[in-house]
Design an enzyme around this catalytic site. Sequence first.
Site, PDB file in Angstrom:
ATOM      1  N   ALA A 154      55.184  75.785-104.968  1.00 28.13           N
ATOM      2  CA  ALA A 154      55.225  74.355-105.279  1.00 28.13           C
ATOM      3  C   ALA A 154      55.331  73.482-104.035  1.00 28.13           C
ATOM      4  CB  ALA A 154      56.386  74.065-106.228  1.00 28.13           C
ATOM      5  N   LEU A 155      56.009  73.958-103.004  1.00 30.94           N
ATOM      6  CA  LEU A 155      56.142  73.148-101.790  1.00 30.94           C
ATOM      7  C   LEU A 155      54.814  72.945-101.072  1.00 30.94           C
ATOM      8  CD1 LEU A 155      59.516  74.445-100.309  1.00 30.94           C
ATOM      9  CD2 LEU A 155      59.055  72.219-101.374  1.00 30.94           C
ATOM     10  N   CYS A 207      55.184  75.871-111.212  1.00 29.27           N
ATOM     11  CA  CYS A 207      56.364  76.070-112.033  1.00 29.27           C
ATOM     12  C   CYS A 207      57.522  76.524-111.150  1.00 29.27           C
ATOM     13  CB  CYS A 207      56.084  77.108-113.110  1.00 29.27           C
ATOM     14  SG  CYS A 207      57.497  77.443-114.167  1.00 29.27           S
ATOM     15  N   VAL A 208      58.653  75.854-111.314  1.00 31.21           N
ATOM     16  CA  VAL A 208      59.875  76.224-110.606  1.00 31.21           C
ATOM     17  C   VAL A 208      60.931  76.503-111.675  1.00 31.21           C
ATOM     18  CG1 VAL A 208      61.531  75.566-108.828  1.00 31.21           C
ATOM     19  CG2 VAL A 208      59.206  74.628-108.755  1.00 31.21           C
ATOM     20  N   HIS A 228      68.107  76.751-103.804  1.00 27.91           N
ATOM     21  CA  HIS A 228      66.695  76.647-103.422  1.00 27.91           C
ATOM     22  C   HIS A 228      65.889  75.923-104.500  1.00 27.91           C
ATOM     23  CE1 HIS A 228      63.042  77.604-101.284  1.00 27.91           C
ATOM     24  NE2 HIS A 228      62.544  78.215-102.340  1.00 27.91           N
ATOM     25  N   ASN A 257      51.138  64.857-111.793  1.00 29.10           N
ATOM     26  CA  ASN A 257      52.120  65.867-111.402  1.00 29.10           C
ATOM     27  C   ASN A 257      52.472  66.754-112.589  1.00 29.10           C
ATOM     28  OD1 ASN A 257      54.200  67.416-110.434  1.00 29.10           O
ATOM     29  ND2 ASN A 257      55.417  65.714-109.683  1.00 29.10           N
ATOM     30  N   ARG A 276      56.015  74.777-122.286  1.00 32.57           N
ATOM     31  CA  ARG A 276      55.463  73.598-121.623  1.00 32.57           C
ATOM     32  C   ARG A 276      54.061  73.844-121.063  1.00 32.57           C
ATOM     33  NH1 ARG A 276      60.499  73.222-122.253  1.00 32.57           N
ATOM     34  NH2 ARG A 276      61.611  71.243-122.287  1.00 32.57           N
TER      35      ARG A 276
END
Length: 179
Positions: free
Chosen positions: A58-59, A82-83, A90, A114, A128
């Site tokens: 994601a970063l 997805c996080v 973290h 987003n 989701r």
Amino acid sequence: MAGPSHYIMPLPEFEKPVKILIVASPYYKDISDNQIAGAKAEIEKTGAAWEIVEVPGALEIPTAIGIAERLSNFDGYVALGCVIRGETTHYDTVCNDSSRAIQLLGLQGVCIGNGILTVENRDQAVVRADPAQMNKGGGAAAAALHLIALARKWGESDKPVGFTQEILLAGNTGGKTSA
């Protein structure tokens, strides 16, 4: 008990072709695949074209969007990843920094939907990401399409930009014009 009902805006229509880059992190491949499927279907409803690029996490999503914005010709972007909360802080860093970077790009005029999921557990992510359920990938694509439509609406203004010849001439004569 059913949850709240949300209004979903109709998709915009475009006179000129639209090209979107989907930037996805397949860290959780099954979740990513569902997000991408939802995004592609939503984009295709408008007749827009899409390309996909994958990044490790994601970063890296906002960085890839920033590079593409500088070096390519996309009209907009869909950020998908997805996080899932783990045992360390973290999670907070990844969620906050990826979201902040995407928001900063958006404030610079980059049209981004987003769709980076930030969830407590895998079950939340699955629901989701699933196009048949919450379809957050499709929602992110729709958001990007709406922002592209706004940018095109306001970008096609017939208002002059910068200095006009009349202003420059008046400025060179001390504000006086002669006949």
